[in-house]
Design an enzyme around this catalytic site. Structure first.
Site, PDB file in Angstrom:
ATOM      1  N   ASP A  63     -11.612  51.277 -17.711  1.00 48.75           N
ATOM      2  CA  ASP A  63     -10.801  52.139 -16.893  1.00 48.75           C
ATOM      3  C   ASP A  63     -11.528  52.606 -15.656  1.00 48.75           C
ATOM      4  O   ASP A  63     -12.611  53.205 -16.005  1.00 48.75           O
ATOM      5  CB  ASP A  63     -10.312  53.397 -17.774  1.00 48.75           C
ATOM      6  N   THR A  96      -6.723  53.163 -10.675  1.00 49.79           N
ATOM      7  CA  THR A  96      -7.742  53.745 -10.083  1.00 49.79           C
ATOM      8  C   THR A  96      -9.055  52.648  -9.672  1.00 49.79           C
ATOM      9  O   THR A  96      -9.415  52.805  -8.492  1.00 49.79           O
ATOM     10  CB  THR A  96      -8.683  54.519 -11.143  1.00 49.79           C
ATOM     11  N   THR A  97      -8.914  51.641 -10.549  1.00 51.55           N
ATOM     12  CA  THR A  97      -9.969  50.666 -10.083  1.00 51.55           C
ATOM     13  C   THR A  97      -9.269  49.815  -8.680  1.00 51.55           C
ATOM     14  O   THR A  97     -10.175  49.801  -7.984  1.00 51.55           O
ATOM     15  CB  THR A  97     -10.007  49.399 -11.035  1.00 51.55           C
ATOM     16  N   ASP A 393      -2.518  56.313 -19.701  1.00 51.45           N
ATOM     17  CA  ASP A 393      -2.247  55.400 -18.756  1.00 51.45           C
ATOM     18  C   ASP A 393      -0.437  54.886 -18.617  1.00 51.45           C
ATOM     19  O   ASP A 393      -0.002  55.173 -17.427  1.00 51.45           O
ATOM     20  CB  ASP A 393      -2.841  54.231 -18.405  1.00 51.45           C
TER      21      ASP A 393
HETATM   22  P1  ADP Z   1      -6.373  49.405 -12.268  1.00 52.59           P
HETATM   23  O1  ADP Z   1      -7.436  50.401 -12.667  1.00 52.59           O
HETATM   24  O2  ADP Z   1      -6.350  49.379 -10.846  1.00 52.59           O
HETATM   25  O3  ADP Z   1      -4.966  49.909 -12.953  1.00 52.59           O
HETATM   26  P2  ADP Z   1      -6.407  47.259 -14.261  1.00 52.59           P
HETATM   27  O4  ADP Z   1      -7.649  46.852 -14.595  1.00 52.59           O
HETATM   28  O5  ADP Z   1      -5.366  48.056 -14.870  1.00 52.59           O
HETATM   29  O6  ADP Z   1      -6.829  48.387 -12.870  1.00 52.59           O
HETATM   30  O7  ADP Z   1      -5.385  46.272 -13.358  1.00 52.59           O
HETATM   31  C1  ADP Z   1      -4.588  46.305 -12.677  1.00 52.59           C
HETATM   32  C2  ADP Z   1      -4.207  44.961 -11.963  1.00 52.59           C
HETATM   33  O8  ADP Z   1      -3.946  43.981 -12.845  1.00 52.59           O
HETATM   34  C3  ADP Z   1      -2.904  45.316 -11.303  1.00 52.59           C
HETATM   35  O9  ADP Z   1      -3.127  44.455  -9.851  1.00 52.59           O
HETATM   36  C4  ADP Z   1      -2.043  44.489 -11.842  1.00 52.59           C
HETATM   37  O10 ADP Z   1      -0.624  43.855 -11.217  1.00 52.59           O
HETATM   38  C5  ADP Z   1      -2.935  43.223 -12.510  1.00 52.59           C
HETATM   39  N1  ADP Z   1      -2.028  42.616 -13.453  1.00 52.59           N
HETATM   40  C6  ADP Z   1      -1.616  43.482 -15.001  1.00 52.59           C
HETATM   41  N2  ADP Z   1      -1.246  42.500 -15.774  1.00 52.59           N
HETATM   42  C7  ADP Z   1      -1.497  41.180 -15.347  1.00 52.59           C
HETATM   43  C8  ADP Z   1      -1.182  39.849 -15.569  1.00 52.59           C
HETATM   44  N3  ADP Z   1      -0.582  39.793 -16.798  1.00 52.59           N
HETATM   45  N4  ADP Z   1      -1.468  39.030 -14.877  1.00 52.59           N
HETATM   46  C9  ADP Z   1      -1.985  39.125 -13.473  1.00 52.59           C
HETATM   47  N5  ADP Z   1      -2.356  40.421 -13.013  1.00 52.59           N
HETATM   48  C10 ADP Z   1      -1.858  41.486 -14.031  1.00 52.59           C
HETATM   49 MG    MG Z   2      -4.393  49.899 -14.765  1.00 50.42          MG
END
Ligand code: ADP
Ligand code: MG
Length: 533
Positions: A63, A96-97, A393
Protein backbone atom coordinates in the site's frame (compact mmCIF):
# COMPACT_ATOMS: atom_id res chain seq x y z
CA UNK A 1 31.07 57.23 3.57
CA UNK A 2 30.40 54.79 0.68
CA UNK A 3 29.34 51.19 0.84
CA UNK A 4 32.31 49.06 1.75
CA UNK A 5 33.22 45.79 0.16
CA UNK A 6 32.48 43.76 3.23
CA UNK A 7 29.75 41.20 2.41
CA UNK A 8 26.51 41.59 4.28
CA UNK A 9 25.72 38.40 6.12
CA UNK A 10 22.06 37.83 6.72
CA UNK A 11 21.99 34.14 7.47
CA UNK A 12 23.30 32.36 10.52
CA UNK A 13 26.66 30.73 10.08
CA UNK A 14 26.37 27.14 8.94
CA UNK A 15 23.15 27.70 6.99
CA UNK A 16 23.10 25.58 3.83
CA UNK A 17 21.86 27.24 0.71
CA UNK A 18 21.12 25.75 -2.73
CA UNK A 19 20.10 28.04 -5.53
CA UNK A 20 18.75 27.97 -9.09
CA UNK A 21 19.06 24.78 -11.07
CA UNK A 22 21.05 23.11 -8.30
CA UNK A 23 18.15 23.54 -5.95
CA UNK A 24 15.69 22.35 -8.58
CA UNK A 25 17.58 19.25 -9.57
CA UNK A 26 18.27 18.34 -5.98
CA UNK A 27 14.56 18.56 -5.10
CA UNK A 28 13.47 16.77 -8.23
CA UNK A 29 15.85 13.88 -7.71
CA UNK A 30 14.69 13.47 -4.13
CA UNK A 31 11.04 13.38 -5.26
CA UNK A 32 11.88 10.94 -8.05
CA UNK A 33 13.63 8.70 -5.54
CA UNK A 34 10.40 8.49 -3.55
CA UNK A 35 8.43 7.65 -6.67
CA UNK A 36 10.82 4.89 -7.64
CA UNK A 37 10.67 3.47 -4.13
CA UNK A 38 6.97 2.66 -4.54
CA UNK A 39 6.95 1.83 -8.26
CA UNK A 40 7.46 -1.90 -7.90
CA UNK A 41 4.32 -2.16 -5.75
CA UNK A 42 1.89 -0.78 -8.36
CA UNK A 43 -0.90 -2.93 -9.69
CA UNK A 44 -2.05 -6.52 -9.35
CA UNK A 45 1.43 -7.86 -9.96
CA UNK A 46 3.09 -5.36 -7.66
CA UNK A 47 5.39 -6.74 -5.00
CA UNK A 48 5.09 -6.22 -1.26
CA UNK A 49 7.58 -4.38 0.85
CA UNK A 50 8.78 -5.34 4.26
CA UNK A 51 9.37 -2.31 6.42
CA UNK A 52 11.30 -2.65 9.63
CA UNK A 53 11.35 0.21 12.09
CA UNK A 54 14.03 1.11 14.63
CA UNK A 55 12.65 -1.23 17.29
CA UNK A 56 12.31 -4.10 14.84
CA UNK A 57 8.55 -3.99 14.26
CA UNK A 58 7.67 -5.27 10.83
CA UNK A 59 4.99 -4.12 8.40
CA UNK A 60 4.41 -6.05 5.18
CA UNK A 61 2.41 -4.15 2.60
CA UNK A 62 2.18 -2.91 -0.94
CA UNK A 63 0.00 0.00 0.00
CA UNK A 64 1.72 3.15 -1.26
CA UNK A 65 0.74 5.42 1.57
CA UNK A 66 1.63 2.84 4.21
CA UNK A 67 5.07 2.31 2.69
CA UNK A 68 5.75 6.02 2.68
CA UNK A 69 4.40 6.58 6.18
CA UNK A 70 6.71 3.88 7.52
CA UNK A 71 9.77 5.17 5.68
CA UNK A 72 11.72 7.71 7.63
CA UNK A 73 11.98 10.33 4.90
CA UNK A 74 14.27 13.28 5.58
CA UNK A 75 14.57 15.36 2.41
CA UNK A 76 12.05 18.22 2.39
CA UNK A 77 11.01 17.71 -1.25
CA UNK A 78 10.67 13.98 -0.66
CA UNK A 79 8.47 14.76 2.30
CA UNK A 80 6.20 16.79 0.03
CA UNK A 81 5.66 13.67 -2.05
CA UNK A 82 4.82 11.67 1.03
CA UNK A 83 2.21 14.32 1.77
CA UNK A 84 0.66 13.71 -1.66
CA UNK A 85 0.13 10.08 -0.78
CA UNK A 86 -1.40 11.06 2.54
CA UNK A 87 -3.75 13.55 0.89
CA UNK A 88 -4.79 10.98 -1.68
CA UNK A 89 -5.44 8.52 1.12
CA UNK A 90 -7.48 11.03 3.08
CA UNK A 91 -9.53 12.14 0.08
CA UNK A 92 -10.25 8.83 -1.62
CA UNK A 93 -8.47 6.04 0.21
CA UNK A 94 -7.00 4.54 -2.95
CA UNK A 95 -4.64 5.51 -5.75
CA UNK A 96 -1.83 6.53 -3.43
CA UNK A 97 0.90 4.74 -5.35
CA UNK A 98 -0.47 6.12 -8.60
CA UNK A 99 -0.40 9.72 -7.39
CA UNK A 100 3.19 9.47 -6.18
CA UNK A 101 4.41 7.78 -9.38
CA UNK A 102 2.66 10.41 -11.49
CA UNK A 103 4.19 13.25 -9.48
CA UNK A 104 7.65 11.75 -9.88
CA UNK A 105 7.14 11.35 -13.62
CA UNK A 106 5.86 14.92 -14.07
CA UNK A 107 9.03 16.15 -12.38
CA UNK A 108 11.25 13.87 -14.43
CA UNK A 109 9.71 15.15 -17.66
CA UNK A 110 10.13 18.72 -16.44
CA UNK A 111 13.89 18.26 -16.14
CA UNK A 112 14.10 17.83 -19.94
CA UNK A 113 12.54 21.24 -20.30
CA UNK A 114 14.66 22.85 -17.59
CA UNK A 115 17.74 21.47 -19.37
CA UNK A 116 16.52 23.12 -22.55
CA UNK A 117 16.24 26.40 -20.63
CA UNK A 118 12.48 26.57 -20.54
CA UNK A 119 11.65 28.69 -17.52
CA UNK A 120 9.93 26.84 -14.66
CA UNK A 121 7.01 29.28 -14.69
CA UNK A 122 6.26 28.24 -18.28
CA UNK A 123 6.38 24.60 -17.24
CA UNK A 124 4.06 25.12 -14.29
CA UNK A 125 1.64 27.15 -16.41
CA UNK A 126 1.59 24.37 -19.01
CA UNK A 127 1.09 21.72 -16.36
CA UNK A 128 -1.78 23.69 -14.90
CA UNK A 129 -3.49 23.92 -18.30
CA UNK A 130 -2.91 20.25 -18.93
CA UNK A 131 -4.36 19.31 -15.56
CA UNK A 132 -7.51 21.36 -16.16
CA UNK A 133 -7.96 19.67 -19.51
CA UNK A 134 -7.27 16.27 -17.99
CA UNK A 135 -10.07 16.73 -15.47
CA UNK A 136 -12.46 17.55 -18.29
CA UNK A 137 -11.39 14.52 -20.33
CA UNK A 138 -11.72 12.21 -17.33
CA UNK A 139 -15.27 13.33 -16.76
CA UNK A 140 -16.08 12.72 -20.39
CA UNK A 141 -14.77 9.19 -20.40
CA UNK A 142 -16.42 8.21 -17.10
CA UNK A 143 -19.55 6.11 -16.80
CA UNK A 144 -22.48 6.22 -14.44
CA UNK A 145 -22.88 3.73 -11.63
CA UNK A 146 -26.10 3.41 -9.70
CA UNK A 147 -26.10 2.72 -5.99
CA UNK A 148 -28.26 -0.32 -6.68
CA UNK A 149 -25.80 -1.82 -9.10
CA UNK A 150 -24.30 -4.30 -6.65
CA UNK A 151 -22.43 -6.18 -9.34
CA UNK A 152 -20.54 -3.13 -10.56
CA UNK A 153 -19.92 -1.93 -7.00
CA UNK A 154 -18.43 -5.31 -6.17
CA UNK A 155 -16.09 -5.04 -9.15
CA UNK A 156 -14.91 -1.66 -7.89
CA UNK A 157 -14.14 -3.24 -4.51
CA UNK A 158 -12.32 -6.10 -6.22
CA UNK A 159 -10.18 -3.80 -8.34
CA UNK A 160 -9.09 -1.92 -5.22
CA UNK A 161 -8.22 -5.14 -3.38
CA UNK A 162 -6.58 -6.94 -6.28
CA UNK A 163 -2.97 -6.40 -5.29
CA UNK A 164 -3.57 -7.19 -1.65
CA UNK A 165 -3.44 -10.56 0.05
CA UNK A 166 -7.23 -10.83 0.15
CA UNK A 167 -7.33 -11.24 -3.62
CA UNK A 168 -7.88 -15.00 -3.42
CA UNK A 169 -11.14 -14.41 -1.59
CA UNK A 170 -12.19 -11.34 -3.52
CA UNK A 171 -15.76 -12.59 -4.05
CA UNK A 172 -16.26 -13.02 -0.34
CA UNK A 173 -14.71 -9.73 0.68
CA UNK A 174 -16.27 -7.62 -2.06
CA UNK A 175 -19.70 -8.90 -1.04
CA UNK A 176 -18.96 -7.93 2.51
CA UNK A 177 -17.70 -4.48 1.56
CA UNK A 178 -20.71 -3.65 -0.61
CA UNK A 179 -23.04 -4.92 2.10
CA UNK A 180 -21.27 -2.75 4.69
CA UNK A 181 -21.30 0.43 2.63
CA UNK A 182 -24.91 -0.05 1.57
CA UNK A 183 -25.88 -0.35 5.22
CA UNK A 184 -24.41 3.03 6.11
CA UNK A 185 -25.07 5.08 2.95
CA UNK A 186 -27.42 7.96 3.58
CA UNK A 187 -28.86 10.97 1.78
CA UNK A 188 -28.13 14.54 2.79
CA UNK A 189 -30.76 17.27 2.71
CA UNK A 190 -30.08 17.96 -0.98
CA UNK A 191 -30.75 14.33 -1.79
CA UNK A 192 -27.08 13.57 -2.40
CA UNK A 193 -25.72 10.26 -1.21
CA UNK A 194 -23.01 10.30 1.40
CA UNK A 195 -21.18 7.61 3.27
CA UNK A 196 -20.14 8.33 6.83
CA UNK A 197 -17.19 6.03 7.33
CA UNK A 198 -17.27 6.56 11.06
CA UNK A 199 -20.21 4.17 11.09
CA UNK A 200 -18.03 1.32 9.85
CA UNK A 201 -15.61 0.04 12.45
CA UNK A 202 -13.11 -2.74 12.01
CA UNK A 203 -12.04 -4.98 14.87
CA UNK A 204 -9.16 -7.40 14.34
CA UNK A 205 -8.48 -10.67 16.05
CA UNK A 206 -5.80 -13.15 15.05
CA UNK A 207 -6.31 -16.87 15.16
CA UNK A 208 -8.65 -17.75 12.30
CA UNK A 209 -8.61 -17.76 8.50
CA UNK A 210 -9.26 -14.41 6.84
CA UNK A 211 -12.34 -15.92 5.17
CA UNK A 212 -13.83 -16.20 8.64
CA UNK A 213 -14.12 -12.42 8.80
CA UNK A 214 -17.70 -11.22 8.94
CA UNK A 215 -19.95 -8.22 9.43
CA UNK A 216 -21.63 -7.54 12.74
CA UNK A 217 -24.54 -5.13 12.60
CA UNK A 218 -23.42 -3.38 15.72
CA UNK A 219 -20.21 -3.01 17.70
CA UNK A 220 -17.55 -5.33 19.03
CA UNK A 221 -15.64 -4.35 22.14
CA UNK A 222 -12.52 -6.35 22.87
CA UNK A 223 -13.13 -6.63 26.61
CA UNK A 224 -14.26 -9.21 29.12
CA UNK A 225 -16.72 -8.53 31.95
CA UNK A 226 -15.16 -7.52 35.25
CA UNK A 227 -16.65 -10.62 36.92
CA UNK A 228 -17.06 -14.08 35.40
CA UNK A 229 -20.36 -14.54 37.23
CA UNK A 230 -21.98 -11.68 35.33
CA UNK A 231 -24.64 -12.58 32.74
CA UNK A 232 -23.31 -13.80 29.38
CA UNK A 233 -26.19 -12.25 27.50
CA UNK A 234 -28.25 -9.18 28.28
CA UNK A 235 -31.24 -8.69 26.02
CA UNK A 236 -32.99 -5.35 25.85
CA UNK A 237 -29.76 -3.72 26.96
CA UNK A 238 -29.91 -0.35 28.74
CA UNK A 239 -26.38 0.91 28.62
CA UNK A 240 -24.64 3.36 30.95
CA UNK A 241 -21.34 4.90 29.85
CA UNK A 242 -19.25 6.20 32.72
CA UNK A 243 -16.08 8.22 32.40
CA UNK A 244 -15.14 8.07 36.09
CA UNK A 245 -13.66 5.45 38.39
CA UNK A 246 -15.99 3.20 40.37
CA UNK A 247 -13.74 3.62 43.34
CA UNK A 248 -13.49 5.64 46.51
CA UNK A 249 -10.68 8.16 46.22
CA UNK A 250 -7.63 6.60 47.77
CA UNK A 251 -6.24 8.44 50.75
CA UNK A 252 -2.87 9.98 50.09
CA UNK A 253 0.04 8.37 51.86
CA UNK A 254 1.06 11.49 53.73
CA UNK A 255 -2.50 12.12 54.89
CA UNK A 256 -2.65 8.99 56.96
CA UNK A 257 -5.69 8.62 59.09
CA UNK A 258 -4.97 7.84 62.69
CA UNK A 259 -7.32 5.16 63.82
CA UNK A 260 -7.00 4.52 67.46
CA UNK A 261 -9.82 2.15 68.34
CA UNK A 262 -11.25 -0.77 66.35
CA UNK A 263 -14.76 0.72 66.07
CA UNK A 264 -13.38 3.74 64.23
CA UNK A 265 -11.71 1.40 61.77
CA UNK A 266 -14.86 -0.51 61.00
CA UNK A 267 -16.94 2.64 60.62
CA UNK A 268 -14.33 4.01 58.24
CA UNK A 269 -14.57 0.87 56.10
CA UNK A 270 -18.34 0.86 56.30
CA UNK A 271 -18.42 4.39 54.99
CA UNK A 272 -16.25 3.42 52.04
CA UNK A 273 -18.44 0.43 51.37
CA UNK A 274 -21.58 2.54 51.51
CA UNK A 275 -20.19 4.93 48.98
CA UNK A 276 -19.41 2.09 46.60
CA UNK A 277 -22.80 0.49 47.20
CA UNK A 278 -24.48 3.80 46.43
CA UNK A 279 -22.84 3.82 43.00
CA UNK A 280 -24.33 0.43 42.16
CA UNK A 281 -27.68 1.52 43.61
CA UNK A 282 -27.60 4.52 41.29
CA UNK A 283 -26.91 2.36 38.26
CA UNK A 284 -29.74 0.05 39.28
CA UNK A 285 -32.19 2.87 40.02
CA UNK A 286 -31.92 4.43 36.56
CA UNK A 287 -32.56 1.00 35.06
CA UNK A 288 -29.19 0.25 33.47
CA UNK A 289 -28.31 -3.40 32.98
CA UNK A 290 -24.94 -2.89 31.26
CA UNK A 291 -22.17 -0.52 32.34
CA UNK A 292 -19.09 0.43 30.39
CA UNK A 293 -16.52 2.36 32.40
CA UNK A 294 -13.51 4.12 31.00
CA UNK A 295 -11.76 3.84 34.34
CA UNK A 296 -11.27 1.16 36.97
CA UNK A 297 -14.00 -0.66 38.87
CA UNK A 298 -13.48 -1.51 42.55
CA UNK A 299 -13.81 -5.19 43.48
CA UNK A 300 -16.67 -4.46 45.77
CA UNK A 301 -18.54 -2.69 42.99
CA UNK A 302 -17.83 -5.64 40.71
CA UNK A 303 -19.35 -7.90 43.31
CA UNK A 304 -22.51 -5.78 43.75
CA UNK A 305 -22.97 -5.36 40.01
CA UNK A 306 -22.76 -9.11 39.51
CA UNK A 307 -25.13 -9.71 42.39
CA UNK A 308 -27.66 -7.42 40.70
CA UNK A 309 -27.29 -9.12 37.34
CA UNK A 310 -25.66 -6.07 35.80
CA UNK A 311 -22.99 -6.64 33.19
CA UNK A 312 -19.94 -4.42 33.76
CA UNK A 313 -16.80 -3.60 31.78
CA UNK A 314 -13.85 -1.46 32.79
CA UNK A 315 -10.93 0.43 31.24
CA UNK A 316 -12.49 0.99 27.83
CA UNK A 317 -10.68 3.04 25.26
CA UNK A 318 -12.09 6.53 24.82
CA UNK A 319 -12.75 5.76 21.15
CA UNK A 320 -14.74 2.64 22.10
CA UNK A 321 -16.81 4.59 24.59
CA UNK A 322 -17.55 7.20 21.93
CA UNK A 323 -18.47 4.56 19.39
CA UNK A 324 -20.91 2.97 21.84
CA UNK A 325 -22.38 6.39 22.61
CA UNK A 326 -22.91 7.06 18.90
CA UNK A 327 -24.36 3.64 18.16
CA UNK A 328 -26.66 3.27 21.16
CA UNK A 329 -27.62 6.89 21.78
CA UNK A 330 -26.04 6.92 25.24
CA UNK A 331 -24.44 9.96 26.84
CA UNK A 332 -21.06 9.57 28.50
CA UNK A 333 -21.38 10.65 32.13
CA UNK A 334 -18.46 11.96 34.20
CA UNK A 335 -19.98 11.28 37.62
CA UNK A 336 -21.96 8.17 38.51
CA UNK A 337 -24.24 10.07 40.86
CA UNK A 338 -25.32 12.36 38.02
CA UNK A 339 -26.45 9.49 35.81
CA UNK A 340 -30.09 9.72 34.69
CA UNK A 341 -32.41 7.54 32.69
CA UNK A 342 -31.97 9.82 29.69
CA UNK A 343 -28.24 9.13 29.57
CA UNK A 344 -28.76 5.43 28.87
CA UNK A 345 -28.28 3.97 25.43
CA UNK A 346 -30.23 1.04 24.06
CA UNK A 347 -29.30 -2.09 22.13
CA UNK A 348 -31.08 -5.32 21.31
CA UNK A 349 -28.45 -7.31 23.12
CA UNK A 350 -25.01 -7.27 24.65
CA UNK A 351 -23.56 -10.68 24.15
CA UNK A 352 -20.36 -12.10 25.59
CA UNK A 353 -18.75 -14.25 22.89
CA UNK A 354 -15.71 -16.40 23.20
CA UNK A 355 -13.27 -15.75 20.35
CA UNK A 356 -10.38 -18.15 20.70
CA UNK A 357 -9.50 -17.84 24.36
CA UNK A 358 -10.81 -14.34 24.91
CA UNK A 359 -14.28 -13.03 25.49
CA UNK A 360 -15.50 -10.07 23.46
CA UNK A 361 -18.63 -7.99 23.88
CA UNK A 362 -20.93 -7.96 20.85
CA UNK A 363 -23.42 -5.09 20.99
CA UNK A 364 -26.13 -5.69 18.42
CA UNK A 365 -29.49 -4.27 17.50
CA UNK A 366 -28.25 -0.76 18.22
CA UNK A 367 -30.45 2.31 18.23
CA UNK A 368 -28.48 3.57 15.22
CA UNK A 369 -28.89 0.74 12.68
CA UNK A 370 -26.08 2.24 10.60
CA UNK A 371 -23.43 1.37 13.14
CA UNK A 372 -21.64 -1.73 11.91
CA UNK A 373 -18.39 -3.54 12.51
CA UNK A 374 -16.32 -5.75 10.29
CA UNK A 375 -14.78 -8.45 12.43
CA UNK A 376 -11.47 -9.08 10.70
CA UNK A 377 -9.82 -12.45 11.17
CA UNK A 378 -6.46 -13.69 9.96
CA UNK A 379 -3.71 -16.06 10.89
CA UNK A 380 -1.23 -13.50 12.18
CA UNK A 381 -1.07 -9.83 13.09
CA UNK A 382 0.65 -9.00 9.79
CA UNK A 383 -2.08 -10.68 7.77
CA UNK A 384 -4.76 -8.96 9.85
CA UNK A 385 -3.27 -5.57 9.21
CA UNK A 386 -2.99 -6.08 5.47
CA UNK A 387 -6.56 -7.45 5.31
CA UNK A 388 -7.76 -4.42 7.25
CA UNK A 389 -5.95 -2.06 4.88
CA UNK A 390 -7.43 -3.83 1.85
CA UNK A 391 -10.92 -3.62 3.33
CA UNK A 392 -10.47 0.03 4.17
CA UNK A 393 -9.38 0.79 0.60
CA UNK A 394 -12.33 -1.14 -0.78
CA UNK A 395 -14.83 0.48 1.58
CA UNK A 396 -13.54 3.89 0.61
CA UNK A 397 -13.72 3.32 -3.16
CA UNK A 398 -17.18 1.80 -3.00
CA UNK A 399 -18.29 4.73 -0.83
CA UNK A 400 -16.77 7.25 -3.22
CA UNK A 401 -18.35 5.51 -6.22
CA UNK A 402 -21.76 5.66 -4.51
CA UNK A 403 -21.33 9.32 -3.60
CA UNK A 404 -20.20 10.44 -7.05
CA UNK A 405 -21.97 7.83 -9.16
CA UNK A 406 -19.08 7.82 -11.64
CA UNK A 407 -16.48 5.23 -12.59
CA UNK A 408 -13.69 4.78 -15.13
CA UNK A 409 -11.93 1.72 -16.50
CA UNK A 410 -8.54 0.84 -15.01
CA UNK A 411 -5.31 -0.85 -16.15
CA UNK A 412 -3.91 2.25 -17.82
CA UNK A 413 -6.97 2.90 -20.00
CA UNK A 414 -7.71 6.42 -18.73
CA UNK A 415 -4.04 7.38 -18.72
CA UNK A 416 -3.53 6.46 -22.39
CA UNK A 417 -6.75 8.20 -23.38
CA UNK A 418 -5.54 11.27 -21.50
CA UNK A 419 -2.19 11.18 -23.23
CA UNK A 420 -3.76 11.19 -26.67
CA UNK A 421 -6.33 13.88 -25.93
CA UNK A 422 -3.77 16.09 -24.21
CA UNK A 423 -1.43 15.80 -27.19
CA UNK A 424 -4.21 17.16 -29.41
CA UNK A 425 -4.90 19.86 -26.89
CA UNK A 426 -1.21 20.84 -26.69
CA UNK A 427 -1.14 21.50 -30.41
CA UNK A 428 -4.16 23.76 -30.06
CA UNK A 429 -2.50 25.79 -27.30
CA UNK A 430 0.79 26.30 -29.11
CA UNK A 431 3.62 28.48 -27.80
CA UNK A 432 6.05 27.26 -25.24
CA UNK A 433 3.32 25.97 -22.96
CA UNK A 434 2.68 23.40 -25.68
CA UNK A 435 5.97 21.77 -24.78
CA UNK A 436 4.95 21.45 -21.15
CA UNK A 437 1.50 20.10 -21.97
CA UNK A 438 3.14 17.49 -24.20
CA UNK A 439 5.42 16.45 -21.34
CA UNK A 440 2.41 16.19 -19.04
CA UNK A 441 0.64 14.05 -21.63
CA UNK A 442 3.65 11.79 -22.04
CA UNK A 443 4.01 11.45 -18.27
CA UNK A 444 0.63 9.67 -18.14
CA UNK A 445 2.23 6.65 -19.84
CA UNK A 446 4.09 5.84 -16.65
CA UNK A 447 1.04 4.08 -15.22
CA UNK A 448 0.48 1.41 -17.92
CA UNK A 449 4.27 1.30 -18.32
CA UNK A 450 4.80 0.43 -14.67
CA UNK A 451 1.84 -1.98 -14.54
CA UNK A 452 3.40 -3.87 -17.46
CA UNK A 453 6.91 -3.76 -16.12
CA UNK A 454 5.75 -5.15 -12.78
CA UNK A 455 4.01 -7.97 -14.61
CA UNK A 456 7.09 -8.83 -16.64
CA UNK A 457 5.59 -7.56 -19.87
CA UNK A 458 7.61 -5.42 -22.28
CA UNK A 459 6.32 -1.92 -21.47
CA UNK A 460 7.17 -0.52 -24.90
CA UNK A 461 5.00 -3.17 -26.59
CA UNK A 462 2.17 -2.43 -24.15
CA UNK A 463 2.22 1.28 -24.82
CA UNK A 464 2.22 0.74 -28.59
CA UNK A 465 -0.71 -1.68 -28.38
CA UNK A 466 -2.67 0.62 -26.11
CA UNK A 467 -2.12 3.65 -28.31
CA UNK A 468 -3.16 1.71 -31.39
CA UNK A 469 -6.35 0.61 -29.70
CA UNK A 470 -7.22 4.09 -28.43
CA UNK A 471 -6.42 5.79 -31.70
CA UNK A 472 -8.95 3.62 -33.49
CA UNK A 473 -11.60 5.65 -31.69
CA UNK A 474 -13.96 2.70 -31.77
CA UNK A 475 -16.91 2.83 -29.38
CA UNK A 476 -15.11 1.18 -26.50
CA UNK A 477 -11.55 2.17 -27.42
CA UNK A 478 -11.28 4.48 -24.43
CA UNK A 479 -11.76 1.54 -22.06
CA UNK A 480 -8.82 -0.42 -23.43
CA UNK A 481 -6.18 -1.13 -20.85
CA UNK A 482 -3.38 -3.60 -20.60
CA UNK A 483 -4.31 -7.20 -19.84
CA UNK A 484 -1.48 -8.35 -17.64
CA UNK A 485 -2.02 -12.01 -18.45
CA UNK A 486 -1.81 -11.79 -22.22
CA UNK A 487 0.00 -8.50 -22.67
CA UNK A 488 -2.74 -7.41 -25.08
CA UNK A 489 -4.85 -4.26 -25.05
CA UNK A 490 -8.40 -5.27 -24.10
CA UNK A 491 -11.65 -3.66 -22.98
CA UNK A 492 -11.18 -3.36 -19.23
CA UNK A 493 -14.88 -3.05 -18.51
CA UNK A 494 -15.31 -6.51 -19.98
CA UNK A 495 -12.38 -7.57 -17.79
CA UNK A 496 -14.07 -6.12 -14.70
CA UNK A 497 -11.32 -3.63 -13.90
CA UNK A 498 -13.14 -0.48 -12.77
CA UNK A 499 -12.27 2.37 -10.43
CA UNK A 500 -14.14 5.39 -9.13
CA UNK A 501 -13.61 8.51 -11.22
CA UNK A 502 -12.55 10.39 -8.08
CA UNK A 503 -9.47 8.18 -7.62
CA UNK A 504 -8.05 9.32 -10.95
CA UNK A 505 -9.22 12.91 -10.63
CA UNK A 506 -7.57 13.28 -7.26
CA UNK A 507 -4.40 11.36 -8.18
CA UNK A 508 -3.72 13.58 -11.19
CA UNK A 509 -4.71 16.74 -9.39
CA UNK A 510 -2.46 16.21 -6.43
CA UNK A 511 0.42 14.97 -8.59
CA UNK A 512 0.22 18.17 -10.63
CA UNK A 513 -0.04 20.30 -7.53
CA UNK A 514 3.03 18.92 -5.82
CA UNK A 515 5.07 18.82 -9.03
CA UNK A 516 4.34 22.48 -9.61
CA UNK A 517 5.10 23.35 -6.03
CA UNK A 518 8.50 21.67 -6.26
CA UNK A 519 9.22 23.23 -9.66
CA UNK A 520 8.64 26.74 -8.37
CA UNK A 521 11.34 26.38 -5.71
CA UNK A 522 14.68 27.79 -6.81
CA UNK A 523 16.23 28.53 -3.47
CA UNK A 524 16.58 26.14 -0.55
CA UNK A 525 17.81 27.70 2.65
CA UNK A 526 18.39 25.13 5.35
CA UNK A 527 19.08 26.63 8.72
CA UNK A 528 21.44 24.88 11.05
CA UNK A 529 19.35 23.84 13.96
CA UNK A 530 20.34 25.55 17.20
CA UNK A 531 22.06 23.07 19.51
CA UNK A 532 19.86 21.89 22.35
CA UNK A 533 20.30 23.98 25.47
P1 ADP B 1 -2.70 2.51 -5.92
O1 ADP B 1 -2.05 2.70 -4.59
O2 ADP B 1 -2.35 3.61 -6.85
O3 ADP B 1 -4.15 2.23 -5.84
P2 ADP B 1 -2.45 -0.26 -6.75
O4 ADP B 1 -1.31 -1.15 -6.43
O5 ADP B 1 -3.74 -0.51 -6.09
O6 ADP B 1 -1.96 1.22 -6.51
O7 ADP B 1 -2.66 -0.32 -8.32
C1 ADP B 1 -3.64 0.43 -8.97
C2 ADP B 1 -3.52 0.26 -10.46
O8 ADP B 1 -3.67 -1.10 -10.83
C3 ADP B 1 -4.61 1.03 -11.18
O9 ADP B 1 -4.06 1.69 -12.29
C4 ADP B 1 -5.56 -0.07 -11.61
O10 ADP B 1 -6.32 0.29 -12.75
C5 ADP B 1 -4.60 -1.19 -11.89
N1 ADP B 1 -5.25 -2.50 -11.89
C6 ADP B 1 -6.08 -3.00 -10.95
N2 ADP B 1 -6.52 -4.22 -11.32
C7 ADP B 1 -5.94 -4.51 -12.51
C8 ADP B 1 -5.99 -5.64 -13.40
N3 ADP B 1 -6.71 -6.71 -13.14
N4 ADP B 1 -5.26 -5.58 -14.53
C9 ADP B 1 -4.52 -4.50 -14.78
N5 ADP B 1 -4.43 -3.42 -14.00
C10 ADP B 1 -5.14 -3.41 -12.87
MG1 MG C 1 -5.17 0.59 -5.07
Amino acid sequence: MGMGNAPVIILREGTKRDKGKDAQFNNISAAMAIASAVKSSLGPRGMDKMLVDSVGDVVITNDGVTILKEMDVQHPAAKMLVEVAKTQDAEVGDGTTTSVILAGELLKKATDLIDANVHPTIITAGYRLANDKAQEVLKNISMKVSIDDDDLLKLIAQTAMISKQVNNSKEYFSNMVVDAVKTVVDKDKDGKYFVDLKNIQTVKKAGAKMEESYIVKGLIIDKEPVQPSMPKLVEGAKIALIDAPFEVKKTEIDAKIQITDPTAMSSFLAEEENELKAMVEKIKSVGANVVFSQKGVDELVQHYLAKNGILGYRRLKQSDLEAIAKATGATIVGNVQELTKNDLGTAGAVDEKLVGEDGMAFITGCKNPKAITIFVRGGTEHVLEEVERALNDAIRVVGVAMEDGKVVAGAGAPEIELELRLMDYAASVGGREQLAIEKFAKAMEIIPWTLSENAGIDPIDSIIKLKNAHEKKAAKAKYFGIDLDSGEAVDMLAKNVVEPLRVKVQAINSAEEVANMILRIDDVIASRRAPPA
